[in-house]
Design a protein around this motif. Structure first.
Motif, PDB file in Angstrom:
ATOM      1  N   ILE A   1       0.831  -1.208   0.000  1.00  0.00           N
ATOM      2  CA  ILE A   1       0.000   0.000   0.000  1.00  0.00           C
ATOM      3  C   ILE A   1       0.861   1.251   0.000  1.00  0.00           C
ATOM      4  N   ARG A   2       1.913   1.206   0.842  1.00  0.00           N
ATOM      5  CA  ARG A   2       2.820   2.367   0.886  1.00  0.00           C
ATOM      6  C   ARG A   2       3.418   2.640  -0.497  1.00  0.00           C
ATOM      7  N   ALA A   3       3.804   1.543  -1.169  1.00  0.00           N
ATOM      8  CA  ALA A   3       4.414   1.701  -2.487  1.00  0.00           C
ATOM      9  C   ALA A   3       3.425   2.360  -3.444  1.00  0.00           C
ATOM     10  N   ILE A   4       2.161   1.890  -3.357  1.00  0.00           N
ATOM     11  CA  ILE A   4       1.147   2.467  -4.245  1.00  0.00           C
ATOM     12  C   ILE A   4       0.984   3.955  -3.964  1.00  0.00           C
ATOM     13  N   ILE A   5       0.923   4.296  -2.660  1.00  0.00           N
ATOM     14  CA  ILE A   5       0.742   5.708  -2.295  1.00  0.00           C
ATOM     15  C   ILE A   5       1.926   6.538  -2.781  1.00  0.00           C
ATOM     16  N   THR A   6       3.148   6.008  -2.565  1.00  0.00           N
ATOM     17  CA  THR A   6       4.326   6.761  -3.004  1.00  0.00           C
ATOM     18  C   THR A   6       4.263   7.007  -4.504  1.00  0.00           C
ATOM     19  N   ARG A   7       3.908   5.948  -5.231  1.00  0.00           N
ATOM     20  CA  ARG A   7       3.864   6.096  -6.679  1.00  0.00           C
ATOM     21  C   ARG A   7       2.827   7.153  -7.076  1.00  0.00           C
ATOM     22  N   ALA A   8       1.657   7.049  -6.441  1.00  0.00           N
ATOM     23  CA  ALA A   8       0.589   8.002  -6.759  1.00  0.00           C
ATOM     24  C   ALA A   8       1.037   9.428  -6.447  1.00  0.00           C
ATOM     25  N   LYS A   9       1.723   9.576  -5.294  1.00  0.00           N
ATOM     26  CA  LYS A   9       2.185  10.924  -4.935  1.00  0.00           C
ATOM     27  C   LYS A   9       3.234  11.434  -5.906  1.00  0.00           C
ATOM     28  N   ARG A  10       4.074  10.482  -6.385  1.00  0.00           N
ATOM     29  CA  ARG A  10       5.101  10.891  -7.331  1.00  0.00           C
ATOM     30  C   ARG A  10       4.422  11.466  -8.586  1.00  0.00           C
TER      31      ARG A  10
ATOM     32  N   ASP B   1       1.536  12.833  -8.724  1.00  0.00           N
ATOM     33  CA  ASP B   1       1.031  14.153  -8.349  1.00  0.00           C
ATOM     34  C   ASP B   1       2.106  15.209  -8.536  1.00  0.00           C
ATOM     35  N   LEU B   2       3.305  14.864  -8.004  1.00  0.00           N
ATOM     36  CA  LEU B   2       4.407  15.804  -8.060  1.00  0.00           C
ATOM     37  C   LEU B   2       4.775  16.093  -9.509  1.00  0.00           C
ATOM     38  N   ILE B   3       4.910  14.995 -10.292  1.00  0.00           N
ATOM     39  CA  ILE B   3       5.306  15.178 -11.694  1.00  0.00           C
ATOM     40  C   ILE B   3       4.310  16.090 -12.405  1.00  0.00           C
ATOM     41  N   PHE B   4       3.016  15.818 -12.151  1.00  0.00           N
ATOM     42  CA  PHE B   4       2.025  16.619 -12.860  1.00  0.00           C
ATOM     43  C   PHE B   4       2.072  18.080 -12.442  1.00  0.00           C
ATOM     44  N   SER B   5       2.239  18.305 -11.135  1.00  0.00           N
ATOM     45  CA  SER B   5       2.233  19.712 -10.716  1.00  0.00           C
ATOM     46  C   SER B   5       3.466  20.439 -11.258  1.00  0.00           C
ATOM     47  N   VAL B   6       4.608  19.714 -11.345  1.00  0.00           N
ATOM     48  CA  VAL B   6       5.785  20.343 -11.937  1.00  0.00           C
ATOM     49  C   VAL B   6       5.519  20.676 -13.401  1.00  0.00           C
ATOM     50  N   LEU B   7       4.923  19.720 -14.123  1.00  0.00           N
ATOM     51  CA  LEU B   7       4.575  19.940 -15.529  1.00  0.00           C
ATOM     52  C   LEU B   7       3.655  21.154 -15.669  1.00  0.00           C
ATOM     53  N   GLY B   8       2.666  21.186 -14.768  1.00  0.00           N
ATOM     54  CA  GLY B   8       1.697  22.285 -14.807  1.00  0.00           C
ATOM     55  C   GLY B   8       2.383  23.624 -14.603  1.00  0.00           C
ATOM     56  N   ILE B   9       3.278  23.654 -13.590  1.00  0.00           N
ATOM     57  CA  ILE B   9       3.976  24.911 -13.308  1.00  0.00           C
ATOM     58  C   ILE B   9       4.843  25.314 -14.493  1.00  0.00           C
ATOM     59  N   LEU B  10       5.507  24.298 -15.106  1.00  0.00           N
ATOM     60  CA  LEU B  10       6.353  24.599 -16.261  1.00  0.00           C
ATOM     61  C   LEU B  10       5.519  25.197 -17.397  1.00  0.00           C
ATOM     62  N   SER B  11       4.353  24.602 -17.641  1.00  0.00           N
ATOM     63  CA  SER B  11       3.504  25.129 -18.721  1.00  0.00           C
ATOM     64  C   SER B  11       3.094  26.562 -18.421  1.00  0.00           C
ATOM     65  N   LEU B  12       2.752  26.765 -17.165  1.00  0.00           N
ATOM     66  CA  LEU B  12       2.326  28.104 -16.746  1.00  0.00           C
ATOM     67  C   LEU B  12       3.463  29.107 -16.946  1.00  0.00           C
TER      68      LEU B  12
END
Lengths: 308, 328
Positions: A10-19, A21-32
């Protein structure tokens, strides 16, 4: 009780999901950033070049063959007058059309076709409006290359924007307000004038400003109808001539606008004119920002009065 | 309150310049002639203390003639003589006109300052580079002259709508608009300046004013004239008649109907008297004093029509042009 292995999974799944999240928000900020930084860099570059040119004389001088004497008087006055005609014609028409479509129009195929076409109109390249205006306003109606023609052309251009914004603003009003008004025996017009228009005015205003901000920078349709590049005089002042006919002399006056003045200066051989163009661009951006600022202020004032 | 203050300022600006209904002179046409006409219009309005209004637009020589033949403007700026098709249109609308040369423009062939191999160019060499048959074939400098390096030949020129392009192709390839198509074209001469100044192997052409303002970034190529002398473009060389065949006269066309308006008559006279001095200021080449005088005579005699008869010509003397009997 859960096994440790399950927890790890479960922890692994959560970490992956959070990763993710992070990747997407970085992408979003870059686009912005890409969008904002491009604008900021352009704006700063323009400001560095242009701001030293800004002086009282720059605003009160006519264009000239000597870059250091040239100013934007005829351009900014022209822009303001054209915007005045645009606003006076596009806002009543656009708001009326929007209200009709939302409140009065029967729901049938005709209305559907009209609705689809309004959305399509918003996507038509501005040069097409210029060509239409050249045939219709300049030649058919005989308005010539005047402030009136330019104002009406830009009004056509932003009409769809205003209609769509009006409809969105009306739709944002709770249905219960409609129904309450009708339940008290109000007619459609009473409902519109007492409730719908006051409550939607903030949203409509936003649409109007977005439209005007687009219109103020438009060059292609204005060049198509034949706006002039060298013009060293001002139109007769609005509403100052001998009434009644003389009051409207100004709308038939020849004119130039800011984007055309800039365009003309950038194509000159002398580098000094590029600085003038940058300064004019800075003023134009500032005009747009001021318009947006005014809209935000008015919207805030109007929202304050809404009691629901 | 704030908006009222702004309104008051705007009204103030208007009031300060408010004047009675004024005479208006409408001019439109070539972007090449624009700087000269603009300078004349600026000084004329100052001389008249604002009692006459002059507007100058840019719609290109062709666009200008269209408006001119519809009777929408008083004066048409033209970087080439009126064409047969345009003469017909004017005739149909009953528009008569006087053709007046006002200055010269020197088409300037430029290369990058790092180009060490070019000392001069002949018309034949230019033709090898620019003729339609060169498309896709002549791509290296050494194909034109074996002494030149084995480097790619990068060409820059104005777009096909410009009068500059028409004149260059007429003078070099013998037929207006006949040119290879695989060169970098731009209607904005500053783009051409940038292009040539950034590429060691580039060659381009445009009006003299753009070269003169960018002398540090470009090198003008001397052109071998019909007498066999290599001439670097300059105001003096054009005035001496040595910079051939790339010096071209530029014109204004004045509508005969508008000539009856005193302000138009006065403006044209001002143009022909002050035009030479002002042309030099904006980096164009003035005609000889006698030519301006002759043009003024033709104007006062209302010699309507064109000296070219609808066909472009290269290398005619302005003095000869003015002596011809114009056709309508």
């Amino acid at each position: 009780m859960m096994k440790a292995a399950d927890l790890d999974a479960i922890r692994a799944i959560i970490t992956r999901a959070k990763r993710w999240d992070l990747i997407f928000s970085v992408l979003g900020i870059l686009s912005l950033m890409l969008g904002i930084l491009t604008f900021v860099v352009l704006f700063i570059d323009m400001a560095i070049q242009g701001v030293p040119r800004l002086s009282y004389d720059f605003f009160t001088s006519f264009p000239s063959r000597r870059a250091e004497n040239a100013g934007i008087l005829s351009a900014w006055v022209g822009t303001i007058l054209v915007m005045l005609v645009t606003a006076l014609s596009a806002v009543p028409l656009g708001v009326a059309a929007g209200v009709y479509l939302e409140e009065y129009a029967p729901k049938n195929w005709m209305t559907d076709i009209i609705e689809i076409n309004i959305s399509n109109l918003a996507g038509i390249p501005s040069i097409v409006y210029g060509l239409l205006a050249l045939g219709l306003f300049v030649y058919y109606f005989g308005f010539g290359q005047s402030i009136l023609t330019a104002g009406l052309t830009l009004a056509l251009l932003i009409l769809p924007v205003i209609i769509v914004a009006t409809r969105e603003a009306i739709r944002a009003i709770p249905q219960s307000i409609h129904e309450g008004s009708y339940a008290c025996g109000a007619t459609t017009w009473q409902t519109v004038s007492d409730h719908i228009l006051p409550y939607s005015s903030a949203g409509i205003l936003t649409g109007v400003i977005i439209g005007m901000a687009r219109a103020i920078g438009e060059t292609a349709p204005i060049i198509t109808i034949g706006a002039l590049t060298f013009i060293a005089f001002l139109p007769t002042p609005p509403f100052a001539g001998d009434p009644p006919a003389g009051m409207f002399d100004w709308i038939f006056a020849p004119f130039t606008v800011m984007p055309i003045q800039m365009f003309n200066w950038t194509s000159r051989p002398e580098a000094a004119f590029t600085l003038n163009a940058a300064a004019a661009g800075f003023v134009l951006v500032f005009m747009t920002l001021a318009m947006n600022g005014l809209a935000i202020y008015l919207r805030y004032q109007l929202r304050k009065n809404i009691k629901w | 309150m704030k908006s009222m203050k702004i309104a008051a300022v705007v009204a103030g600006v208007f009031a300060a310049t408010a004047v009675h209904a004024q005479a208006l002179i409408k001019i439109d046409g070539s972007s090449t002639v624009f700087p000269v006409t603009e300078a004349v219009a600026e000084d004329f309005q100052k001389a008249k203390k604002g009692s006459v209004r002059v507007t100058v637009g840019i719609s290109g020589t062709g666009g200008g003639f269209k408006k001119f033949c519809r009777g929408e403007i008083d004066i048409s700026d033209a970087s080439r003589p009126i064409l047969a098709k345009e003469m017909e249109e004017c005739a149909k609308a009953g528009i008569k006109y006087v053709e007046l040369p006002v200055a010269f423009d020197a088409l300037t062939v430029v290369v990058n300052p790092k180009n060490t191999w070019i000392k001069q160019l002949t018309v034949a060499e230019l033709k090898m580079m620019w003729e339609p048959g060169a498309q896709g074939k002549i791509t290296k400098w050494n194909q034109i002259n074996p002494a030149w390096p084995d480097a790619p030949l990068k060409l820059f020129g104005p777009g096909a709508d410009s009068g500059t392009f028409d004149y260059f192709t007429e003078a070099i390839n013998g037929k207006a608009k006949s040119s290879r198509g695989d060169f970098t074209a731009s209607e904005d001469d500053n783009v051409l300046v940038q292009g040539v100044s950034r590429d060691n192997n580039a060659l381009g052409f445009f009006g003299f004013a753009y070269y003169d303002e960018n002398k540090g970034k470009l090198k003008a190529v001397p052109i071998v004239n019909p007498k066999g002398k290599a001439v670097t473009p300059s105001i003096d060389a054009v005035m001496a008649g040595e910079y051939e065949p790339l010096a071209r006269p530029i014109f204004i066309y004045v509508s005969a109907k508008s000539m009856d308006k005193p302000e138009v008559k006065e403006f044209v006279e001002f143009y022909l008297k002050e035009g030479g001095k002002l042309a030099k200021e904006v980096k164009y080449v003035p005609l000889g004093a006698a030519d301006y005088k002759h043009a003024l005579e033709n104007f006062s005699k209302k010699k309507t029509g064109t000296a070219f008869g609808g066909v472009a010509e290269v290398g005619v003397k302005v003095a000869d042009l003015l002596k011809r009997n114009p056709k309508e």
